[in-house]
Design a protein around this motif. Structure first.
Motif, short mmCIF file in Angstrom:
data_model
loop_
_atom_site.label_atom_id
_atom_site.label_comp_id
_atom_site.label_asym_id
_atom_site.label_seq_id
_atom_site.Cartn_x
_atom_site.Cartn_y
_atom_site.Cartn_z
N LYS A 44 45.22 22.95 48.04
CA LYS A 44 44.44 22.14 48.96
C LYS A 44 44.18 23.12 50.36
O LYS A 44 45.27 23.48 50.72
N ASP A 45 43.12 23.25 50.59
CA ASP A 45 42.78 24.00 51.89
C ASP A 45 43.62 25.38 52.18
O ASP A 45 43.72 25.71 53.07
N ILE A 46 43.58 25.77 50.77
CA ILE A 46 44.41 27.12 50.88
C ILE A 46 43.79 28.20 51.69
O ILE A 46 44.54 28.98 52.36
N LYS A 47 42.45 28.49 51.56
CA LYS A 47 42.05 29.35 52.61
C LYS A 47 41.99 29.18 53.97
O LYS A 47 42.34 30.00 54.67
N LYS A 48 41.95 27.82 54.18
CA LYS A 48 42.08 27.56 55.94
C LYS A 48 43.39 27.75 56.30
O LYS A 48 43.69 28.43 57.42
N LEU B 176 59.10 35.31 60.46
CA LEU B 176 59.72 34.07 59.79
C LEU B 176 59.68 32.90 60.73
O LEU B 176 59.28 31.64 60.34
N LYS B 177 60.22 32.80 61.95
CA LYS B 177 60.36 31.91 62.85
C LYS B 177 59.18 31.11 63.00
O LYS B 177 59.10 29.73 62.95
N LYS B 178 58.03 31.82 63.29
CA LYS B 178 56.75 31.09 63.72
C LYS B 178 56.22 30.40 62.40
O LYS B 178 55.70 29.21 62.59
N VAL B 179 56.36 31.23 61.38
CA VAL B 179 55.64 30.53 60.20
C VAL B 179 56.39 29.26 59.55
O VAL B 179 55.62 28.26 59.27
N MET B 180 57.84 29.20 59.94
CA MET B 180 58.45 27.93 59.68
C MET B 180 58.18 26.70 60.29
O MET B 180 58.27 25.57 59.86
N ASP B 181 57.45 27.10 61.44
CA ASP B 181 56.94 25.81 62.26
C ASP B 181 55.82 25.10 61.84
O ASP B 181 55.95 23.95 62.30
N PHE B 182 55.23 25.92 61.01
CA PHE B 182 53.92 24.84 60.43
C PHE B 182 54.33 23.81 59.61
O PHE B 182 55.28 23.98 58.72
N GLU B 183 53.77 22.85 59.62
CA GLU B 183 54.55 21.83 58.94
C GLU B 183 54.00 21.56 57.38
O GLU B 183 54.54 21.44 56.40
N PHE B 184 52.96 22.64 57.07
CA PHE B 184 52.38 22.67 55.63
C PHE B 184 53.40 23.67 54.98
O PHE B 184 53.27 23.96 53.58
N VAL B 185 54.38 24.43 55.64
CA VAL B 185 55.23 25.50 55.01
C VAL B 185 56.30 24.78 54.45
O VAL B 185 56.98 24.01 55.23
#
Lengths: 600, 370
Positions: free
Chosen positions: B111-115, B234-243
């Motif tokens: 879902k929304d993978i490109k976005k 890693l730190k910033k990426v983990m903040d995203f709720e979809f991760v």
């Protein structure tokens, strides 16, 4: 307007560059301009580059016009008759030399077949794609390029007939083959280079089969009887040189039999071959440590007290002797002077080398190997017609290396030997394998070169047909007798008291860092210690201050240089290298202190 | 006899059929315990050296059969010996930092993978600029944008102005023009040099995405979408709720150590080294790598197997001196008056004493009678 550069210097400009270049080339071919000039119109930078400097690599090519070479059959006939020579071809513009620069603007055909009207030049022979040595590999175009490299490299190491005046030369470290032969399978380069005047190998009967595992991993099996008949015998020559050097204060070396009171006198036995002039006689059969030229030198410096006492000249022994594991016959003695006018003596040592296990041989295709077994003729396999191979080559060397030329040479050599003719194996231009095979068939042999063979020991026929034929084999200069080395005990280095390194110094074989690790990994701790005992020493240590103490053997007492007599001194066993390291620490102003404890 | 560890116990519980009698079950346990005991490393075994040999020997083959997948591969990745050296040296920045970002449920199915991918990818202002000009007379910077690209990422000019204001503090006044943005210096005597520096600075302004993530590539792996990235954060990426931050991992050991802790760093070292060895088609027991990883993180920090890392922790002066920069170690030892108790291998080899491993380990115990 294009700029014209002559040898990197701007000389002017032309309006139509291409026309200008064509005109210059035309004039060069007609002889109006010297042929050492090369010219190129570089379109991308819009300049004409002319080069006449020395040091350029240039090569000859046949000039092509309208898809036909200018050099035609008439010219060839004239050359054959001797009416025309190479320089005529150049002055008539039939052949011209190009450098790397001018090559950029050409279109060169490899053979006459592929000529088109667009071509500007043609190769004189397709053989020029490879160098001199590589073109000596027969059927080279059937091989991988790496094998050609290996093949030509090996040929450079072959023992042959290197110079006709070898008997009066004093070459360092040379080999001479006794009965070299001209190869049956040749290439055009063999003719061009007068190979028959300095051949470097022999035509052997080679069978390709495994033999009891003694030819695995590139080893080869040799026929003892062939060796007895003189196969691959060679001589090894080494000159030994002595000079009467002059030193400061009018002191000179003296070439003579050393007196017995000379410092470092060896033993009477070592000087037994010397004649009155101190030089050995021709024909003497010498072995290791024998003196060849007796020489004494003035003392280097006055070191010990005894040398002050005996004011008469105590001279130093500096004779030239054979080194360890060397032997031979004295072949030639020369007495001359060197540039400074000092007396110079050169003695040449000759040693006959009969093939033995470990000697290195190769065919011309990078298929090198060492002798793994020498077998009597009676034990060698034989063919139905009674042919016994001189050499057995392992078939396992073929698939991974893909040296097709090796296999083709074998049938070609067989055909050539049977038909009594040379076979042409010039690269890209050889006789056809098919024709060679047909000829072999007509000579009464199997067309594929294989024959029924019989086991030499049991006499039973071998199940498989054996591929057997004649090949040109080369003996390489790497012989075991020059390399074999072992040591149980021997000289040590002065500084570290560890064994010396290298064969020439009769050195030990190092158990290195990684080898040490294998001992540790096995937990063979005490064995490892024993291995490293080569520089073991026992040193007195003062337990008070932890420094290496002194032990006076004459008075049988120990004392510490810091604490004196009133201290406990214990003897410990360490490597001398460690003791040396402690000394170096002390010289750096670091105080290395040993705390001793009872180990057990 | 030592007690079996939990993992083995659980495995046994699963494997022993329920109809086994108590005595039979006990027999099985006893047998397993005995086997376990026998499989243990014996005292005096030089495990470190065996590990070194076990990793080192296949390593010599590795350089020879490293293949380069030119062009076609998804991304340019350091593999083979260079990568192993990089990991074991604990280099601060890996030559090809990468992340594998796992996603939570609806997104992991595509879902929304490109976005999502575009949200992660770092975009700098420079990429959106059509033209950037310094006006020397007005002491101003004119920026015109590529509107197409801006739309694709979903950034408006108003948003951009806010970001620029934030980055330049108050030194510039920022106006919106028809064709872009005009930045005017508030200080009238502003030097040209500062103006130029500002221009270069705003070019590198991250307008969107996670800083450090240079490339993103959604990949389908086992019926699941995973985003591979080049560049890590890693730190910033983990903040995203979809991760899915329980599985998302970076190949930068120091980053993993900082974000997830020592144990995670240890596991990353093991995984990364093992990955290289596996993809070279070599066979090295994972426990050798585990030992090395343990040694590297035992201090709580990631230390490389270098003279400034693990080696500097060695107790013995002579052992340290025998590995690179001997003079430094000897002089330091001399200044502080260090004592070498000769407890390990290298020192004892230097002194030609039996090394305390294997047959050299046991001492003699004698009962004294007085």
């Amino acid at each position: 307007m294009s700029e014209v550069m002559l040898n990197g210097i701007f000389v002017g400009s032309v309006d139509n560059a291409q026309e200008f270049v064509n005109k210059v080339i035309e004039n060069r071919r007609s002889g109006a301009i010297p042929d050492v000039l090369n010219i190129l119109y570089a379109e991308d930078s819009d300049e004409v580059i002319i080069s006449t400097v020395r040091g350029r690599v240039r090569r000859p090519l046949i000039v092509v016009k309208d898809g036909a070479p200018l050099l035609n059959n008439n010219h060839l006939k004239q050359i054959e008759k001797g009416e025309m020579q190479w320089h005529d071809l150049i002055s008539q513009g039939l052949i011209e030399y190009l450098d790397a620069l001018e090559e950029e603007s050409t279109y060169i055909a490899f053979t006459e077949k592929e000529l088109t009207p667009d071509h500007t030049h043609m190769e004189i022979s397709p053989m020029v794609i490879v160098g001199l040595c590589t073109s000596l590999v027969p059927f080279g175009n059937f091989n991988q390029s790496t094998r050609l490299n290996a093949g030509s490299k090996n040929q450079k190491q072959a023992i042959g007939f290197y110079a006709a005046n070898f008997s009066v030369r004093m070459d360092m470290d040379v080999n001479l083959m006794h009965t070299p032969q001209v190869p049956i399978v040749q290439s055009m380069m063999h003719n061009i280079s007068d190979y028959e005047k300095h051949p470097a190998g022999q035509n052997l009967i080679v069978a390709i089969m495994s033999y009891k595992g003694y030819n695995m991993e590139d080893a080869i099996v040799f026929n003892q009887s062939s060796i007895d008949r003189g196969l691959s015998r060679s001589s090894y020559y080494r000159p030994l040189v002595a000079e009467e050097l002059r030193y400061a204060g009018g002191l000179v070396d003296e070439i003579s039999i050393p007196d017995k009171d000379v410092k470092g006198y060896k033993s009477e036995k070592d000087y037994r071959f010397l004649e009155e002039d101190g030089i050995i006689s021709v024909g003497a059969s010498v072995s290791e440590e024998d003196v060849v030229i007796g020489k004494t030198s003035p003392p280097r410096f006055l070191s010990g007290m005894d040398e002050y006492n005996l004011t008469s000249n105590i001279r130093r022994e500096s004779s030239v002797a054979l080194s360890h594991s060397e032997q031979g016959v004295i072949d030639f003695v020369v007495l001359t002077e060197n540039e400074e006018g000092n007396k110079l003596v050169q003695v040449r040592l000759r040693d006959q080398r009969v093939p033995e296990i470990g000697d290195k041989f190769t065919s011309r295709h990078g298929q090198k190997g060492v002798i793994g077994l020498i077998l009597k003729q009676t034990d060698m396999p034989f063919s139905a017609s009674g042919i016994i191979p001189d050499l057995i080559f392992s078939p396992h060397g073929i698939p991974s290396r893909m040296t097709m030329s090796h296999l083709i040479e074998l049938v070609s050599g067989k055909t050539g030997a049977l038909a009594g003719r040379h076979v042409d194996g010039t690269i890209f231009d050889s006789e056809k394998e098919e024709d060679i095979r047909k000829e072999l068939l007509s000579l009464g042999f199997r067309e594929n070169g294989a024959e029924t063979m019989y086991d030499g020991i049991s006499g039973k026929p071998l199940q498989a047909k054996i591929y057997i034929g004649s090949m040109y084999y080369l003996k390489l200069k790497h012989m075991v007798s020059n390399k074999m080395h072992s040591r149980a005990r021997g000289p040590i280095q002065l500084l570290t008291r560890q064994p010396t390194e290298g064969r020439a110094k009769e050195g030990g074989l190092r158990l290195g860092e990684m080898e040490k690790d294998t001992f540790v990994a096995h937990g063979a701790s005490l064995l490892l210690k024993e291995r490293f005992d080569s520089d073991r020493t026992v040193v007195p240590v003062c337990e008070e201050c932890g420094i290496i103490a002194v032990h006076d053997v004459y008075k049988n007492r120990s004392y510490c240089p810091l604490c004196g007599d009133n201290t406990v001194i214990s003897f410990i066993e360490v490597s001398y290298a460690f003791k040396l390291m402690l000394d170096e620490f002390k010289s750096l102003g670091i105080y290395p202190r040993l705390h001793l404890a009872v180990k057990y | 006899m030592t007690e079996l560890n939990l993992k083995i116990k659980k495995e046994l519980e699963r494997l022993i059929p329920s109809n086994f009698s108590k005595a039979k079950t006990k027999a099985v346990y006893d047998r397993v315990e005995k086997e376990f005991e026998e499989m243990k490393i014996e005292p005096g075994e030089s495990v470190g050296l065996v590990s070194a040999e076990s990793i080192g020997e296949p390593g010599t083959q590795m350089t020879l059969n490293t293949f380069h997948f030119a062009g076609v591969a998804e991304m340019n990745v350091t593999v083979g010996l260079p990568r192993i050296i990089e990991i074991l040296d604990a280099r601060k920045v890996p030559s090809t930092p990468m992340m594998e970002i796992y996603l939570k449920k609806p997104y992991s199915e595509g879902k929304d993978i490109k976005k999502i991918a575009m949200q992660l990818k770092e975009t700098k202002l420079d990429e959106l600029i059509e033209e950037i000009i310094i006006n020397i007379i007005d002491l101003s910077i004119n920026i015109s944008f590529n509107t197409e690209k801006m739309e694709l990422i979903g950034i408006t000019q108003a948003k951009m102005i806010k970001m620029l204001e934030k980055s330049c503090k108050t030194a510039f006044s920022i106006e919106k023009r028809d064709d872009g943005i005009l930045m005017k210096s508030k200080n009238k005597d502003e030097s040209l040099n500062i103006l130029y520096k500002t221009k270069e600075k705003i070019k590198g302004l991250v307008v969107c995405g996670v800083p450090g993530i240079e490339q993103v590539l959604p990949v389908k792996r086992n019926d699941e979408f995973v985003i591979m990235t080049s560049g890590t954060n890693l730190k910033k990426v983990m903040d995203f709720e979809f991760v899915d931050n329980t599985r998302t991992i970076s190949n930068d050991i120091h980053e993993v150590h900082a974000v997830l802790g020592t144990e995670a760093a240890r596991q990353t070292i093991i995984n990364e080294v093992f990955k290289v060895i596996e993809n070279q088609g070599l066979n090295v027991d994972i426990r050798h790598i585990m030992l090395v990883a343990d040694l590297m993180v035992i201090s709580g920090e990631v230390k490389g197997v270098t003279r400034s890392g693990v080696i500097s922790n060695k107790a013995s002066v002579l052992a340290r001196a025998s590995f690179e920069t001997p003079i430094k170690h000897i002089i330091d030892a001399a200044l502080t008056g260090e004592t070498d108790v000769l407890a390990s291998v290298v020192e004892n080899v230097m002194l030609n004493q039996p090394v305390p491993v294997g047959t050299g380990l046991p001492g003699l115990v004698t009962k004294f009678k007085f």
